[in-house]
Each structure stands twice: as C-alpha cells, then as structure tokens.
Design an enzyme around this catalytic site. Structure first.
Site, PDB file in Angstrom:
ATOM      1  N   HIS A 366       4.611   6.098  12.697  1.00 53.59           N
ATOM      2  CA  HIS A 366       4.717   7.265  11.579  1.00 53.59           C
ATOM      3  C   HIS A 366       5.280   8.194  12.457  1.00 53.59           C
ATOM      4  O   HIS A 366       5.899   9.285  11.602  1.00 53.59           O
ATOM      5  CB  HIS A 366       3.297   7.463  11.301  1.00 53.59           C
ATOM      6  CG  HIS A 366       2.792   6.435  10.305  1.00 53.59           C
ATOM      7  ND1 HIS A 366       1.814   5.282  10.351  1.00 53.59           N
ATOM      8  CD2 HIS A 366       3.134   6.466   8.936  1.00 53.59           C
ATOM      9  CE1 HIS A 366       2.083   4.751   9.288  1.00 53.59           C
ATOM     10  NE2 HIS A 366       2.782   5.197   8.463  1.00 53.59           N
ATOM     11  N   CYS A 679      12.330  -0.700  -0.740  1.00 53.79           N
ATOM     12  CA  CYS A 679      12.119   0.556  -0.184  1.00 53.79           C
ATOM     13  C   CYS A 679      11.900   0.624   1.236  1.00 53.79           C
ATOM     14  O   CYS A 679      11.209   1.615   2.005  1.00 53.79           O
ATOM     15  CB  CYS A 679      11.069   1.424  -0.807  1.00 53.79           C
ATOM     16  SG  CYS A 679       9.461   0.412  -0.796  1.00 53.79           S
TER      17      CYS A 679
HETATM   18  C1  PEP Z   1       7.406  -1.365   3.986  1.00 52.56           C
HETATM   19  O1  PEP Z   1       6.283  -2.043   4.313  1.00 52.56           O
HETATM   20  O2  PEP Z   1       8.558  -1.731   3.837  1.00 52.56           O
HETATM   21  C2  PEP Z   1       7.051   0.021   3.453  1.00 52.56           C
HETATM   22  C3  PEP Z   1       8.085   0.883   2.681  1.00 52.56           C
HETATM   23  O3  PEP Z   1       5.989   0.578   3.563  1.00 52.56           O
HETATM   24  P1  PEP Z   1       5.554   1.168   5.003  1.00 52.56           P
HETATM   25  O4  PEP Z   1       6.735   1.490   5.824  1.00 52.56           O
HETATM   26  O5  PEP Z   1       4.774   2.624   4.653  1.00 52.56           O
HETATM   27  O6  PEP Z   1       4.372   0.187   5.575  1.00 52.56           O
END
Ligand code: PEP
Ligand code: MG
Length: 753
Positions: A366, A679
């Site tokens: 993060h 995404c």
């Molecule tokens: C993913 O897992 O690709 C995603 C977009 O969600 P996060 O990165 O927040 O787990």
C-alpha cells in the site's frame, strides 16, 4: 581491580576535553590511551581501528611498543583483537596467551602482559575497531570494568565517526565512512527521477549529549521513561478500544517482552551508571543488540531488528517528551526508511517530498500504491541504505530503474539531471496526448480509467484525461484513520469523490480488508496465511453491518447519479449473490424510508480468485460487470505471495498461463453479455496493456500516471495485428513472453515507453 578515583564519569569528561584540545590527531589519540590506561589502572591500553579490507590496525597504544603503531595489523578474525571485532562482543581473559585465537606479535612487546580485556568500538551497527586494556597480573576484569570500557569505546566511536580525532578518510573503509558515494540497486516502484537530500524517516537514534551531568538524576530519568514505555505498551495490549489482534498485536507483544526484559533494562541502567546520558545508553545497548541480531544469520531475528529499532525510538521519544515524529522537511527531501505504512507517507504531504526509498516494499504494497498516487518516485528493496545514509546526504533516485545513489559523484549527478530533464520532456509529450482519444490505428476505442483510493487522487482525473475511475479502493480511507469512519464521514467522503468526478463514472469497490490491508483499529485475529484468510467479501458477509453501513453511505452519496459497486475477492457465485442480496436490502430500506436514491445501481464482481474464472456465465447472471484484479489473480494462480519481495516478481504477468486465463475471462464475459475490465497493476504498463488489448480487453484501469504512456501505445497499435500474435503466443511454454512481445512492438513501431 577498582577503577581509579573519579570513576567513569570523570574519565568521560576528560576524554571530551582531550578531543577538543589543539595538536595533531595522533597526539590526541596518544594522550587518550594514556588517560584511559591510568583510569582503568591498566598497564596497557590500545586502540585498533578498521581499515580497508577489514584490517585492524594499531592506531595508538600506551604500554606496548610505540613503534608498533600503524605497523601491527590484524586480518579479519585474526588474533584476539580480530575475534572481538568479528563477534562484536567483549573478550575478558586472565591469560591471553592460553586462548586459541592468541596471535603473538613480537613487535608489540606484549610478553609480560597476561590479562586482556577487549571491547568493540561500535556505532550504527558497525564495528569501527577494538579498544583493549592489558595487565601483567593474570586476572579477570570485573563487570564494572567491562561496562566502563564499553562506555569509553562508545564515546570513541562517536569521535571517530565525526572525524574528531583524525581524518576519517584515513580509515578508507567505505562501510565506515560517511562521505563515500554508494550505489544501490533496488526495485523501481513509482516512476520519476528525484535529486535531493536524505531525510531519515524516524531517524536512527541521534544523540547529542553523551555524558550525563548527574548520574543519579539520570538514572531516575531513564527509569521514568522505561515506566512510561512499559505502561504505554501494557495499555495498548489491554485496551478494549484498540482491541489489538493479528500482526499488530504480535508486534506489541514482542515490545512488551522486550520492555519487561530485565536484562535489557539492566544493560541500559548499567550504561547510565557508567556515566552516559539515557539517550546515549539507549544507543549503545541498541547498537550492540542490533549487531548481534544481524549477525545471528537467522532471518527471523534479523527481521526483529525493525521492531527493535521502533522500540528504541519509542523509548527515546519518552525521554525527550516529544511525541511528534514528522520532521520539518527541506524543500528537496528524499525520505529513507526501512519500512513505512501508507498513513505515515501521507503525513509528510506531497509538496516537499521529492522521493522515497524503502528497504522493505513490494510493488503492490500500500505504501507503493500511495506513493504512485502522490506522484512520489519510490525505490524499494534498497537493502542497507538506511544504515548507510545520514540525514542531509545528497541522494539521487530513479523510481523506474530502481537505482539510488547516495552521495553521488558529479558524473552521476549530471546523468540524473539529464534523465530528469528527459522525463520532464516526456511528461510534456504525454500532456499533448491527454485530450486525444485512446483509439487504435484500426479505430478500436479503449476506455482508459484510473485507479484511486483517496481524495488526493481525484485531481488526476482531469490531469490524466482518464475516462473515469475504474477502481476506487475504499479501504484506503479506512486504513489511514485512527478510528472507524462514521456513517456521516463516509457519506461526506463519497460525495466529495463523486463531486470531484463530475460526469465521469466512478466504480467504488466495497471494503477489501484483511490480507495485507489491516485496520489500525478493530479486532483482527492473527492468521497463518492472511491473504488466503478472512478478508474482503468474507468479512463483509460474516459482519454484514460494516458492509451495510458502507452501502448505505454510498447510496446516500450517489443520489440521482449512477452508483457502481464492485465486490472484491468473490470466490463463489453464491457468495456474490448473498452480497448482492445485502445491497438490495439496503436499497429497499432507503426506498421504504423515502431516502434519496441513485438513478441507477450496477453491481460488479472482481475476478481475482481462480475459482470464479470457471463460473463467469453464472456470476454474470446477477453481476452487471466483472473486473479482473490481476494483482490477486496472479498471486493465487501462481501461489505466490504478492507482498513477499522474495517471490513477488518471480512469475511474470506476461506468462502464457496468465494470458490464457485472461483471454478465457474476456471470451466468457462477452458470451455472457457482461462488461469486463482489468484494474490490476498490469493494465498500466504499456507492454502488458498491448497484450491485454490483444486478448480483447477494451477497458483498462490503472494509476493515473500510466494513462498517457498507455494511450500513446494504443494510438500506435493495430488490433488486427496484435490479437492474432498474442493469441499465438499463449500456446508457448516460455516463463515470460516479455521478450517476444517487446520484439513485436519494436518491429511494428508500437510506442512502448
Ligand atoms: C487486484 O488484486 O488486482 C486489485 C486491483 O486489487 P488490490 O490490488 O487492491 O488487491
Ligand atoms: Mg485484489
């Protein structure tokens, strides 16, 4: 052997005076050994310092032959002095010659001396050299004497490091010198070139005053700080409000063990009794422990160093009575830290922060996501950089290549200035495509959306020319606060996001907690495999109140607009349907109460668990759309922990299995008549995006900074070429298709950077 009158405090004071006396460095060193010897009632006192190649050289002696100074040298691990340096532990012998490591050096004239006490000269986790005393009589030195000599060694280390006794350059040992350039090759986690000065995040213990004025009062001060620390930690653990569980509890429990450790406390108290200030005592004991932990070779212990560093900083804060730990940044600050959380990074603000270097961080962590959102260049996995750097050092970093140069020579500096200028030109070029459509040469329109999670991301919507927000990670807002946001807080927040988006669509992903996304509050059980554990939708279904409140807030905030909800980590169709029913109940409730409603509501499922890949027709009966979370999908497909830097890059998203799976999802979704987007991070990399368009994806959501480069790629692409090529490659057995895809792009003139 009792210490001479006056005790260690008088000695430390005398040492300090000698350091400031005029005359040559050698003369001061000579005087120093004389004073130490007299004070310790020793016939010999010698100082050995480390030179290049781990050689320990006799720099000064009282009692041994003066002619041996700068002539007697020990290799790594050689002799008793080498042993002390290697183990970083004191060595106390009543008859040195009986020790198997004893190495006879006739030039020193040490024959008459039997007893030997050597202590390492330590600083910042490094051994600078060795300080020894010797006596003719065969005897063991007592605890008090060892303590006193260790304290003197610490003062010496400080003086050596500051160049107070002689030019530090004489040591010619890069690891010990604070002025040598050092290059690090880490991982580029957030693009951008930065040139600036080092600011240490929670800087290493910095101690200005070494010697206490009044040891009795000092001991009381230390005890008071220790008590405060202990009760702080106890309160944290007992607090029903914090209700610590999981990893955060583990950390605090480790603190509690350390805080209550009598050995640790006594070591600190002994150091203060020997004349140090409490702060200096923390530094000394901390240095010794860190070194031992590093040398233990056990990765678990080495990891514990981070916790231990934190503990020492907490104690220092109690000593200074200063709770604030966000320093005032200079205008060209580049932050360095072992590890950092997203909230801590946000505390610094984006104005003055030019860059960030972390030792522990993977690209999907993060802090990396926030750094990219802030547009702050970030280099991760730069091992050892925070120990090697000092606040104020010059530094240049490249968040794309992962390079970081500490104290760079002029040539490197000019290379980086040129790179920065080039990047600025590229940014300007990208700005030109901002208002152009993302259409391929054969007229296929690709929707380029951006990922967001905080309000500071929203201005990027306009700047980047994104078509909307394809993934709004709502959990970030929950993670950065001290307490759970109330219903009103959430309504306000989502309303601001929607207002900032104007006419453009926003896809709100409901809370994706658990795994590496742990709230600083609330109840979290410790789990052996958190990413496979109680997370995201699983939490939402088990604790429906959390999700219902969030949905309620979103429904209110999206009045008269279209509300798009995306459910994370859907593993099973029944699970999706249950969550959808929960949402429907909230819609029904709002209707019953006559609350304002969104104009339209769409609910989508993230495809990040491989099981769902085989259930697309079924899930698309109740889902309005699906979005591929490639970050998690790759982690689960390859059984590879995305937060573990050791394996996070082991498998490439351009692996044929991954591309085949994505192709399957695209085909299945289109057969079921459902919309599909992607995404995860791969959407934002031009080469990967080229492959994704080749596989049939028409909506990609990415970091805003990547929209320009991906758009340039799209505008130079012909799907009639790329699709058959990519599909053919899916049949290969390569570990990664990167090279083949790059060659294809180069051949066709597709803009890949
Ligand atoms: C993913 O897992 O690709 C995603 C977009 O969600 P996060 O990165 O927040 O787990
Ligand atoms: Mg995910």
């Amino acid at each position: 052997m009792p210490l001479a009158a006056g005790g260690p405090r008088t000695l430390l004071r005398r040492l300090r005076e000698i350091m400031t006396e005029p005359g040559s460095a050698q003369a001061r060193l000579d005087k120093l050994v004389g004073v130490i010897a007299a004070n310790m009632v020793a016939e010999v006192c010698s100082i050995y310092l480390r030179r290049a190649g781990n050689i320990l050289e006799l720099f000064a002696t009282e009692g041994l032959n003066r002619s041996a100074v700068h002539n007697t040298r020990m290799k790594r691990g050689e002799g008793l002095v080498g042993l002390v340096a290697e183990t970083a532990e004191p060595l106390n012998l009543s008859d040195a010659r009986l020790h198997p490591h004893f190495s006879y050096r006739p030039e020193t004239g040490e024959d008459p001396f039997h007893s030997f006490l050597g202590v390492p000269i330590l600083r910042g986790g490094q051994v600078f050299g060795v300080l020894t005393v010797q006596n003719k009589a065969a005897r063991q030195y007592d605890e008090e004497e060892i303590e006193a000599l260790q304290t003197i060694a610490m003062v010496l280390a400080e003086v050596v490091a500051q160049g107070g006794l002689f030019d530090i350059a004489e040591l010619d040992e890069p690891a010990l010198r604070a002025d040598k350039p050092l290059a690090f090759r880490g991982e580029g986690l957030s693009e951008g070139v930065a040139i600036g000065r080092v600011v240490l995040h929670e800087p290493r213990v910095k101690v200005d005053k070494l010697i206490a004025d009044d040891p009795v009062a000092e001991l009381q001060r230390l005890d008071a700080a220790l008590e405060k620390l202990a009760s702080e930690v106890d309160e944290m653990l007992d607090s029903t409000e914090l209700d610590l569980t999981g990893e955060s509890r583990e950390v605090i429990e480790a603190y509690r063990l350390l805080v209550h450790d009598q050995g640790w406390r006594e070591r600190l108290r002994d150091a203060v009794r020997a004349g140090l200030t409490s702060e200096a005592a923390v530094e000394r004991v901390h240095d010794e422990m860190r070194l031992r932990m590093t040398r233990a070779g056990d990765p678990f212990l080495r990891e514990k160093r981070h916790d231990f560093d934190d503990l020492a900083r907490r104690l220092l804060r109690h000593l200074g009575g200063d709770g604030a730990n966000v320093p005032d940044l200079p205008d060209d600050a580049i932050l360095l830290a072992r590890a950092m959380g997203p909230a801590e990074l946000l505390d610094y603000g984006r104005d003055k922060l030019k860059g960030l270097v972390l030792e522990d961080a993977a690209s999907t962590s993060h802090v990396a996501i926030v750094a990219r959102a802030m547009g702050v260049p970030l280099v991760g996995s730069a091992d050892g950089i925070s120990d090697a750097a000092r606040a104020g050092d010059d530094i240049v970093i490249d968040g794309e290549t992962g390079e970081a140069h500490l104290r760079p020579p002029a040539e490197i500096l000019s290379v980086f200035s040129a790179r920065r200028a080039l990047r600025e030109q590229r940014v300007a070029r990208l700005a030109q495509v901002r208002d152009l459509p993302a259409v391929t040469k054969d007229g296929v329109h690709i929707r380029l959306m951006m990922n967001a999670g905080l309000l500071i991301d929203m201005p990027h919507l306009k700047e980047s020319g994104a078509d909307g927000v394809g993934l709004f990670r709502t959990e970030l807002q929950f993670m950065i606060g001290e307490t759970m946001p109330t219903l009103d807080d959430q309504i306000q927040f989502y309303r601001q996001v929607l207002d900032a988006a104007g006419d453009k669509p926003v896809v709100f992903r409901t809370l994706d907690l658990g795994g590496d996304k742990v709230l600083p509050y609330g109840r979290w059980e410790r789990e052996a495999n958190p990413s496979l554990g109680w997370r995201a939708l699983r939490i939402a279904l088990d604790r429906p109140a959390l999700m219902r409140y969030q949905v309620r807030a979103l429904l209110t905030a999206a009045r008269d607009r279209t509300l798009r909800l995306l459910l994370p980590m859907v593993s099973d169709v029944a699970e999706f349907n249950m969550a959808r029913a929960l949402i429907d109940r909230e819609i029904e409730r709002a209707r019953r109460l006559g609350k304002p409603q969104p104009r339209q509501i769409q609910v989508g499922a993230m495809v990040e668990v491989p099981a769902l890949v085989f259930m697309l027709p079924q899930v698309l009966r109740s889902a309005d759309f699906v979005s591929i979370g490639s970050n998690d999908l790759i982690q689960f497909a390859f059984a590879m922990d995305r937060t573990n830097p050791r394996v996070a890059r082991r498998y490439d998203s351009l692996n044929p299995a991954m591309l085949t799976m994505i192709h399957h999802i695209v085909v299945a979704a289109s057969e079921a008549g459902g919309e599909v987007s992607l995404c995860g991070e791969m959407a934002g990399r031009p080469l990967e995006a080229m492959a994704l368009v080749g596989l049939g994806l028409r909506t990609l959501s990415m970091q805003p900074a990547n929209i320009g480069p991906v758009k340039m790629m799209i505008r130079s692409l012909d799907t009639r070429d790329v699709s058959p090529f990519v599909l053919r490659q899916c049949g290969r057995t390569d570990h990664s298709l990167r090279t083949r895809l790059s060659a294809f792009a180069a051949e066709r003139g597709i803009a890949i950077n």
